[in-house]
Structures are given as structure tokens and as C-alpha cells.
Design a protein around this motif. Structure first.
Motif, PDB file in Angstrom:
ATOM      1  N   PRO A 283      49.709  51.989  54.243  1.00 10.31           N
ATOM      2  CA  PRO A 283      49.372  51.377  55.530  1.00 10.31           C
ATOM      3  C   PRO A 283      48.956  49.909  55.401  1.00 10.31           C
ATOM      4  O   PRO A 283      49.238  49.108  56.291  1.00 10.31           O
ATOM      5  CB  PRO A 283      48.210  52.244  56.034  1.00 10.31           C
ATOM      6  CG  PRO A 283      48.432  53.571  55.384  1.00 10.31           C
ATOM      7  CD  PRO A 283      48.954  53.246  54.022  1.00 10.31           C
ATOM      8  N   PHE A 284      48.301  49.564  54.302  1.00 10.92           N
ATOM      9  CA  PHE A 284      47.952  48.154  54.085  1.00 10.92           C
ATOM     10  C   PHE A 284      49.214  47.309  53.948  1.00 10.92           C
ATOM     11  O   PHE A 284      49.322  46.230  54.545  1.00 10.92           O
ATOM     12  CB  PHE A 284      47.069  48.007  52.841  1.00 10.92           C
ATOM     13  CG  PHE A 284      46.987  46.587  52.347  1.00 10.92           C
ATOM     14  CD1 PHE A 284      46.189  45.662  53.000  1.00 10.92           C
ATOM     15  CD2 PHE A 284      47.736  46.170  51.264  1.00 10.92           C
ATOM     16  CE1 PHE A 284      46.134  44.337  52.564  1.00 10.92           C
ATOM     17  CE2 PHE A 284      47.690  44.852  50.818  1.00 10.92           C
ATOM     18  CZ  PHE A 284      46.876  43.933  51.471  1.00 10.92           C
TER      19      PHE A 284
ATOM     20  N   GLN B 221      38.893  47.991  55.853  1.00  6.28           N
ATOM     21  CA  GLN B 221      38.696  49.441  55.745  1.00  6.28           C
ATOM     22  C   GLN B 221      38.706  49.872  54.281  1.00  6.28           C
ATOM     23  O   GLN B 221      37.865  50.668  53.839  1.00  6.28           O
ATOM     24  CB  GLN B 221      39.802  50.189  56.496  1.00  6.28           C
ATOM     25  CG  GLN B 221      39.784  50.038  57.996  1.00  6.28           C
ATOM     26  CD  GLN B 221      40.993  50.705  58.637  1.00  6.28           C
ATOM     27  OE1 GLN B 221      41.854  51.246  57.958  1.00  6.28           O
ATOM     28  NE2 GLN B 221      41.053  50.657  59.951  1.00  6.28           N
ATOM     29  N   HIS B 222      39.669  49.353  53.529  1.00  2.00           N
ATOM     30  CA  HIS B 222      39.769  49.698  52.114  1.00  2.00           C
ATOM     31  C   HIS B 222      38.572  49.160  51.326  1.00  2.00           C
ATOM     32  O   HIS B 222      38.093  49.813  50.390  1.00  2.00           O
ATOM     33  CB  HIS B 222      41.082  49.159  51.547  1.00  2.00           C
ATOM     34  CG  HIS B 222      42.268  49.999  51.896  1.00  2.00           C
ATOM     35  ND1 HIS B 222      43.123  50.522  50.954  1.00  2.00           N
ATOM     36  CD2 HIS B 222      42.741  50.425  53.089  1.00  2.00           C
ATOM     37  CE1 HIS B 222      44.071  51.227  51.540  1.00  2.00           C
ATOM     38  NE2 HIS B 222      43.859  51.172  52.857  1.00  2.00           N
TER      39      HIS B 222
ATOM     40  N   GLU C 290      52.941  43.219  56.442  1.00  2.77           N
ATOM     41  CA  GLU C 290      54.226  42.769  56.988  1.00  2.77           C
ATOM     42  C   GLU C 290      54.112  42.428  58.469  1.00  2.77           C
ATOM     43  O   GLU C 290      54.870  41.603  58.986  1.00  2.77           O
ATOM     44  CB  GLU C 290      55.279  43.858  56.791  1.00  2.77           C
ATOM     45  CG  GLU C 290      55.685  44.095  55.345  1.00  2.77           C
ATOM     46  CD  GLU C 290      56.318  42.871  54.723  1.00  2.77           C
ATOM     47  OE1 GLU C 290      57.188  42.257  55.379  1.00  2.77           O
ATOM     48  OE2 GLU C 290      55.936  42.501  53.593  1.00  2.77           O
ATOM     49  N   GLU C 291      53.151  43.041  59.155  1.00  2.00           N
ATOM     50  CA  GLU C 291      52.993  42.840  60.602  1.00  2.00           C
ATOM     51  C   GLU C 291      52.341  41.494  60.910  1.00  2.00           C
ATOM     52  O   GLU C 291      52.877  40.684  61.669  1.00  2.00           O
ATOM     53  CB  GLU C 291      52.156  43.987  61.168  1.00  2.00           C
ATOM     54  CG  GLU C 291      51.928  43.933  62.661  1.00  2.00           C
ATOM     55  CD  GLU C 291      51.021  45.057  63.126  1.00  2.00           C
ATOM     56  OE1 GLU C 291      50.329  44.853  64.141  1.00  2.00           O
ATOM     57  OE2 GLU C 291      50.992  46.126  62.473  1.00  2.00           O
TER      58      GLU C 291
ATOM     59  N   ALA D  97      46.651  42.882  58.439  1.00  2.00           N
ATOM     60  CA  ALA D  97      46.403  43.113  57.013  1.00  2.00           C
ATOM     61  C   ALA D  97      44.915  43.012  56.704  1.00  2.00           C
ATOM     62  O   ALA D  97      44.363  43.850  55.972  1.00  2.00           O
ATOM     63  CB  ALA D  97      47.181  42.108  56.174  1.00  2.00           C
ATOM     64  N   GLN D  98      44.244  42.022  57.283  1.00  2.00           N
ATOM     65  CA  GLN D  98      42.815  41.847  57.020  1.00  2.00           C
ATOM     66  C   GLN D  98      42.012  43.030  57.547  1.00  2.00           C
ATOM     67  O   GLN D  98      41.055  43.483  56.902  1.00  2.00           O
ATOM     68  CB  GLN D  98      42.322  40.546  57.665  1.00  2.00           C
ATOM     69  CG  GLN D  98      40.884  40.178  57.315  1.00  2.00           C
ATOM     70  CD  GLN D  98      40.676  39.939  55.834  1.00  2.00           C
ATOM     71  OE1 GLN D  98      41.527  39.352  55.172  1.00  2.00           O
ATOM     72  NE2 GLN D  98      39.553  40.409  55.305  1.00  2.00           N
TER      73      GLN D  98
END
Length: 256
Positions: free
Chosen positions: A172-173, A190-191, A178-179, A184-185
Motif C-alpha cells: 500500500p505504501f 502509519q508505518h 505512485e499516487e 505516500a507521506q
């Protein structure tokens, strides 16, 4: 500290399996990976043997042990579903791990119907069944990592059932990267929260899935990140850059 790069050789085996014979030879690409600077090798044998086969695992385990030294310690990591039954000459993940004695066994909740791993464990469902398997591997001296989503309650359960590390599922990251930078941030945060909790609990932190030379420029800043397992993107990059150059490029970004 530099992040350890473990080169996943599954895609090399997939190319080999598309024809009769042993070309490309998986063991030779393991040697190339180590010569180019990788800290270790990862394999993910599946019961359907679509890529890495049990005998590949045996040969690579011996090779890593032979090449590892005090000056340059190397690690061998076997991934797979501990609940998948033995089939044909696939003995099952736990028996194969106990036979080959990797440094690390990463338990992953995948199935034959999945093209690739696409989610972490739900330990409210699988924790009780995993606990004795984790204990069996640890009693043999094998470090155990669980493939996990960045779910804080699940990570607490990973500690409770005896895992040594978690491997955060980064699919998902990579998609968010890519989005947009903002997306991405948001996922990276979350990670980061998941990694910080793991560190507080005394768990090591690994990561893998769809990481590449671009998105690693952000993900390498994950708190406490010890190891990334990269195979698909590295193999694709090798088509453009050459295999040795691609491995060296990933090593450079991990050590930055």
C-alpha cells in the motif's frame, strides 16, 4: 545504521522455470547478489513451486553459510505460509526451515491463489496456531519474523505470541507513492507509528513488497528499519541497468 538488503531470488527462479533446464541458474545469481554488496538472500518457496523450489532453498542455504564470515556476516531468509500442507516434494515451510536452518524465517499468510503476498496476518484469528510454530523455530535457533500490516493492535499480538521481528507489508505504501507525495507521506506515517510501537515492544523491524529505488528514498527513513527484502523491482531494474549495477544501487540507497 545501514539497512540490510536481502535480495529475493524468486523472479530469477520464475524465469528459469519457464523453460526446461537450469538457465538462469538461481545459485549463480545469489553469488552475484552477495558479490555486489547484498547482506543476504531471501527465498519464498510455495507448495505449487511456481518459482523457488525446495532444492533451491537447500543449495542457497549452504552457499550463504559457506560465504558468511565474521568480517562479512550474511543472512538467509526463508519466507512462506506455515499452514500450507506438504505437496509432492515440497515438505512444508516449517520442516524445510528446520532442515536448512536459515538465519530468519518470515511467516506469511499467502495462498496458491494469490499472485503474491498481499496482506499481513490477522493474529486474532491465527495467533494461537502460530505461537507453537514460532516457538519451534526459535527453539532451533531461527529468528522469526511475521508479515504484518501497520495495525498497532496486531503488532502487540505479534509480540505476545513470541515473534522476534515484524516485516511490514509495503504494497500500500508503494501504491500511495505512485499516487502522490501526500498520499505516500500519510501511509509512511502509519508505518512509522507501527515501527515505533514495534521498537518499544522490543521487536525488530523489516519491510518488503514493491519497494524500489524511487520509493526507498522515503521508506529508508522508517524508524529502526533493519532489513528490506527486494526482488521484483530489483529484477526489473536489472533489465535496464544490469544485475550487478542494480544490486549495488539498492545497497547504496540502503546505506545512505
Amino acid at each position: 545504521m545501514p539497512i540490510a538488503l536481502s535480495v529475493n531470488l524468486n523472479k530469477i527462479a520464475l524465469i528459469r522455470n519457464s523453460r526446461e533446464g537450469d538457465f538462469p541458474n538461481v545459485e549463480s545469481f545469489g553469488l552475484k547478489s552477495i558479490a555486489a554488496g547484498a547482506s543476504g538472500l531471501t527465498v519464498h518457496p510455495r507448495p505449487d513451486q511456481r518459482h523457488i523450489r525446495p532444492n533451491d532453498t537447500r543449495l542457497l542455504a549452504l552457499m550463504v553459510k559457506r560465504l558468511s564470515s565474521q568480517e562479512k556476516p550474511l543472512e538467509f531468509n526463508i519466507e512462506g505460509n506455515p499452514f500450507a500442507p506438504a505437496r509432492d516434494n515440497y515438505p512444508g515451510l516449517i520442516p524445510l526451515a528446520l532442515e536448512t536452518m536459515p538465519n530468519q524465517c518470515t511467516l506469511v499468510p499467502d495462498s496458491d491463489s494469490q499472485k503474491t503476498s498481499d496482506h499481513g496476518f490477522d493474529l486474532t484469528k491465527d495467533g494461537a496456531a502460530l505461537a507453537p510454530l514460532i516457538a519451534q523455530l526459535k527453539n532451533a535457533g531461527i529468528r522469526v519474523s511475521l508479515f504484518m500490516d501497520p495495525d498497532l493492535e496486531q503488532i502487540k499480538l505479534a509480540k505476545k505470541i513470541g515473534a522476534d521481528r515484524i516485516e511490514l507489508y509495503t504494497g500500500p505504501f508503494a501504491a500511495a507513492y505512485e499516487e502522490s507525495a501526500e498520499a505516500a507521506q500519510a501511509v509512511f506515517e502509519q508505518h512509522s507509528a507501527a515501527a515505533n510501537l514495534a521498537l518499544e515492544l522490543g521487536l525488530g523491524v523489516n519491510a518488503g513488497h514493491d519497494l524500489n529505488l524511487e520509493n526507498m528514498t522515503l521508506y529508508r527513513d522508517l524508524p529502526g528499519l533493519q532489513e528490506v527484502s527486494i526482488g521484483h523491482a530489483l529484477t526489473v531494474d536489472a533489465l535496464f541497468l544490469g544485475f550487478d549495477t542494480a544490486v549495488a544501487a539498492y545497497c547504496t540507497i540502503c546505506k545512505a
